[in-house]
Every structure is written in structure tokens, then in C-alpha cells.
Enzyme design. Structure first.
Site, short mmCIF file in Angstrom:
data_model
loop_
_atom_site.label_atom_id
_atom_site.label_comp_id
_atom_site.label_asym_id
_atom_site.label_seq_id
_atom_site.Cartn_x
_atom_site.Cartn_y
_atom_site.Cartn_z
N ALA A 67 0.88 -1.17 0.00
CA ALA A 67 0.00 0.00 0.00
C ALA A 67 0.91 1.22 0.00
O ALA A 67 2.06 1.14 0.43
CB ALA A 67 -0.88 -0.02 1.24
N GLY A 112 0.66 -5.02 0.71
CA GLY A 112 -0.52 -5.07 -0.15
C GLY A 112 -0.24 -5.74 -1.49
O GLY A 112 -1.16 -6.25 -2.13
N GLU A 115 -0.53 -9.37 -0.82
CA GLU A 115 -1.96 -9.61 -0.60
C GLU A 115 -2.72 -9.62 -1.94
O GLU A 115 -3.63 -10.41 -2.14
CB GLU A 115 -2.52 -8.54 0.35
N GLU A 135 4.67 -5.37 7.12
CA GLU A 135 3.95 -4.29 7.79
C GLU A 135 4.45 -4.02 9.20
O GLU A 135 4.41 -2.89 9.68
CB GLU A 135 2.43 -4.59 7.84
N1 CO8 Z 1 4.63 3.09 -0.62
C1 CO8 Z 1 5.05 4.26 -1.15
N2 CO8 Z 1 6.20 4.40 -1.82
C2 CO8 Z 1 6.97 3.30 -1.95
C3 CO8 Z 1 6.62 2.06 -1.41
C4 CO8 Z 1 5.37 1.97 -0.72
N3 CO8 Z 1 4.91 0.83 -0.21
N4 CO8 Z 1 7.59 1.17 -1.68
C5 CO8 Z 1 8.52 1.84 -2.37
N5 CO8 Z 1 8.16 3.12 -2.54
C6 CO8 Z 1 8.88 4.19 -3.23
C7 CO8 Z 1 10.08 4.66 -2.39
O1 CO8 Z 1 9.68 5.60 -1.41
C8 CO8 Z 1 10.96 5.25 -3.47
O2 CO8 Z 1 10.43 6.51 -3.83
P1 CO8 Z 1 11.44 7.81 -3.89
O3 CO8 Z 1 12.36 7.46 -5.04
O4 CO8 Z 1 10.50 8.93 -4.20
O5 CO8 Z 1 12.14 7.89 -2.58
C9 CO8 Z 1 10.70 4.34 -4.68
O6 CO8 Z 1 9.46 3.67 -4.43
C10 CO8 Z 1 11.77 3.28 -4.86
O7 CO8 Z 1 11.91 2.59 -3.63
P2 CO8 Z 1 13.31 2.44 -2.84
O8 CO8 Z 1 14.21 3.58 -3.17
O9 CO8 Z 1 12.99 2.19 -1.40
O10 CO8 Z 1 13.86 1.12 -3.56
P3 CO8 Z 1 14.84 0.03 -2.93
O11 CO8 Z 1 15.22 -0.86 -4.06
O12 CO8 Z 1 15.91 0.67 -2.12
O13 CO8 Z 1 13.91 -0.81 -1.91
C11 CO8 Z 1 11.92 -1.97 -1.22
C12 CO8 Z 1 12.84 -1.54 -2.41
C13 CO8 Z 1 12.67 -2.99 -0.36
C14 CO8 Z 1 10.68 -2.60 -1.84
C15 CO8 Z 1 11.57 -0.71 -0.40
O14 CO8 Z 1 11.06 0.28 -1.26
C16 CO8 Z 1 10.53 -0.97 0.66
O15 CO8 Z 1 10.83 -1.50 1.71
N6 CO8 Z 1 9.27 -0.55 0.38
C17 CO8 Z 1 8.21 -0.66 1.35
C18 CO8 Z 1 7.73 -2.08 1.47
C19 CO8 Z 1 6.63 -2.16 2.50
O16 CO8 Z 1 6.83 -1.87 3.67
N7 CO8 Z 1 5.46 -2.57 2.05
C20 CO8 Z 1 4.30 -2.69 2.93
C21 CO8 Z 1 3.55 -1.40 2.96
S1 CO8 Z 1 2.22 -1.44 4.13
C22 CO8 Z 1 1.02 -2.31 3.37
O17 CO8 Z 1 1.15 -2.74 2.25
C23 CO8 Z 1 -0.24 -2.49 4.18
C24 CO8 Z 1 -1.34 -3.10 3.34
C25 CO8 Z 1 -2.64 -3.00 4.06
C26 CO8 Z 1 -3.11 -1.57 4.12
C27 CO8 Z 1 -4.42 -1.50 4.80
C28 CO8 Z 1 -5.07 -0.12 4.72
C29 CO8 Z 1 -4.14 1.08 4.70
#
Ligand code: CO8
Length: 260
Positions: A67, A112, A115, A135
Site C-alpha cells: 500500500a 498489499g 496480498e 507491515e
Molecule cells: N509506498 C510508497 N512508496 C513506496 C513504497 C510503498 N509501499 N515502496 C517503495 N516506494 C517508493 C520509495 O519511497 C521510493 O520513492 P522515492 O524514489 O520517491 O524515494 C521508490 O518507491 C523506490 O523505492 P526504494 O528507493 O525504497 O527502492 P529500494 O530498491 O531501495 O527498496 C523496497 C525496495 C525494499 C521494496 C523498499 O522500497 C521498501 O521496503 N518498500 C516498502 C515495502 C513495504 O513496507 N510494504 C508494505 C507497505 S504497508 C502495506 O502494504 C499495508 C497493506 C494493508 C493496508 C491497509 C489499509 C491502509
């Protein structure tokens, strides 16, 4: 009908849906969730000519990295629960689609994104695909059905470990645990998905529809678990740890959780 964040490609009788937010690793913001609801809830059910859908993310780094964290940092309590409930409803539309939906996973399928892939009927992974429910790193829990479907696919023990540690699974382990149907070399994922859909399309469409309905019915007793997830999601969004976890992600640093 036009979409901002989805690309819809027709190759009759199949449709490919691409989540098209590559710069944000295809993170599911609310606009994208609304568009998925429109496609799977309104547009697709009207199409008698379609025999299958492939769902994937733009680029090869992620199908969906979760998400959109930047969008939900200010979520709290009932708002959090409502957002989780709305998201679950969208993923139920996918799971209850009358035609098979195959997820193609080339990179990260996290939160997400995992999921979403689990709500599809079948999953094809590239060998660099990575799956996880991270999460807890943000001080929250899965909210789009992950606490329930991950158990359905890989069992209670491993699912609990993954959701508590936030660790990721590689493609081969995801295959060994039963989370994905096939692992193929990078670049061959779409071909494999099309091959499977073509085979299924040679069978009776009503029979396929009934297979989907019957498989879903096997898990219908888990509906209470989905409701528990919604309530719990709302509760964790009230914690200071969630504010800290989400803020730490945005600031690209480690979270300092206090248990409050
Ligand atoms: N949301 C928003 N932006 C994201 C997300 C995300 N989930 N994942 C990556 N991005 C963005 C980064 O912020 C970055 O943007 P910017 O260049 O503007 O800084 C861009 O994508 C590239 O990402 P990274 O630079 O972080 O790339 P890396 O190769 O270094 O890392 C990862 C890749 C490991 C995937 C890393 O981006 C990461 O850890 N992302 C988050 C993963 C995460 O925590 N996912 C779970 C999110 S919570 C969720 O899904 C809950 C679902 C249920 C919700 C229920 C209602 C709200």
C-alpha cells in the site's frame, strides 16, 4: 473507460492489467485501488467475451511494493479500519471474479502487493521475485486480507513467522511452500501466464467459474478472521509506533518502536 494508474491491454479473449506507477514500485494508492475496484467490480463482469486476466506491475522491480505508505501515514483508528475494509472488498472482487486471474510477479510483492497476488487465482513468479508481509516494520499489520490468505497458502506456522519478522521469501522458497504455481526464468513470466490461460480457455467457461466459486467456498469459514484483521488494523493505526514506523520509512531511517 479511461484509467490513470492501470494500463488495460486486450488480446481477445484475454486482458492484461498493468499497475502503472513504476517510480513508486507500483504502490497501491487509493486512486489505484478505486481503479482496480472499477475494473474487477464493474467493467470485467460486463464482458462475456473475456476468458482470463493477467495482473502485473510495470517494470521488473516490483509487481507492487505495498500500500502507498506516503498516503496513509496520517490514518487513524476507524479510518484505518475503513480503509482496510475497502481494500479487502476490492481484493474479494478479484478472488470472486468469474474468470481466472493470474498474477505475474517479477520483483517485489510486499505488503498489499503480496496480498494482491494472493487474491488472484494463480501466481507465476520470475526467479528474482520476493514475497513478504513487512507491515510490522511500520508498526502495523497486513490489512488487505494478508493475515488470512497467507495462512491459507503456506500454513499457520510459516505465515505467523513471516508476518512477525517481516522477512521476505525468495521465489524458490515461495514455490516450495505453495505460494506460487510456477517459478520461471526472468522474462518468461508473461509467456507462462498466457500459456496457462490459453489452456484454461479450452475448458467450459461455466465449469471454470464453478471451480473458482467452489474453491473460494472451502475457505468461507475464515470470514471472521478477515473482520478481526480489519478491527486490528484500525487499532494499530492508533499507536505511536505506527506514526514512528511510517515516518521512518519516509525519512529512510530505521524505526525506533516504543510499544505505545
Ligand atoms: N509506498 C510508497 N512508496 C513506496 C513504497 C510503498 N509501499 N515502496 C517503495 N516506494 C517508493 C520509495 O519511497 C521510493 O520513492 P522515492 O524514489 O520517491 O524515494 C521508490 O518507491 C523506490 O523505492 P526504494 O528507493 O525504497 O527502492 P529500494 O530498491 O531501495 O527498496 C523496497 C525496495 C525494499 C521494496 C523498499 O522500497 C521498501 O521496503 N518498500 C516498502 C515495502 C513495504 O513496507 N510494504 C508494505 C507497505 S504497508 C502495506 O502494504 C499495508 C497493506 C494493508 C493496508 C491497509 C489499509 C491502509
Amino acid at each position: 473507460m479511461s484509467y490513470q494508474n492501470l494500463l488495460i491491454t486486450e488480446d481477445n479473449p484475454f486482458i492484461t492489467v498493468t499497475i502503472n506507477r513504476e517510480k513508486a514500485l507500483n504502490a497501491l494508492n487509493q486512486q489505484t485501488m478505486s481503479e482496480l475496484a472499477r475494473f474487477f467490480g464493474e467493467d470485467l463482469p460486463q464482458r462475456d467475451d473475456v476468458r482470463g486476466v493477467i495482473l502485473h506491475g510495470a517494470g521488473d522491480r516490483a509487481v507492487v511494493a505495498g500500500a502507498d505508505i506516503k498516503e496513509f501515514t496520517s490514518l487513524q483508528g476507524e479510518d484505518g479500519a475503513n480503509m482496510a475494509r475497502r481494500g479487502q472488498a476490492v481484493f474479494f472482487m478479484i478472488e470472486r471474479s468469474k474468470v481466472p486471474v493470474i498474477a505475474v510477479i517479477q520483483g517485489f510483492a510486499l505488503g498489499g502487493g503480496c496480498e494482491l497476488a494472493m487474491a488472484c487465482h494463480l501466481r507465476i513468479a520470475g526467479e528474482k521475485a520476493r514475497f513478504g508481509q513487512p507491515e510490522v516494520n511500520l508498526g502495523i499489520i497486513p490489512g488487505y486480507g494478508g493475515t488470512q490468505r497467507l495462512i491459507q497458502y503456506i500454513g499457520k506456522s510459516k505465515a505467523a513467522e513471516l508476518m512477525m519478522t517481516g522477512d521476505m521469501l525468495g521465489a524458490e522458497e515461495a514455490y516450495r511452500l505453495g505460494l506460487v504455481n510456477y517459478v520461471v526464468p526472468m522474462g518468461e513470466e508473461m509467456g507462462k501466464a498466457k500459456e496457462l490461460l490459453a489452456k484454461i480457455a479450452t475448458k467450459g467457461p461455466r465449469a471454470i467459474e464453478k471451480v473458482i466459486e467452489s474453491v473460494n467456498a472451502y475457505f468461507s469459514t475464515s470470514e471472521d478472521g478477515f473482520e478481526t484483521e480489519v478491527k486490528s488494523f484500525g487499532e494499530v493505526t492508533l499507536t505511536e509506533d505506527f506514526k514512528e514506523g511510517a515516518q521512518a520509512f519516509v525519512e529512510k531511517r530505521s524505526a525506533n518502536f516504543t510499544g505505545k
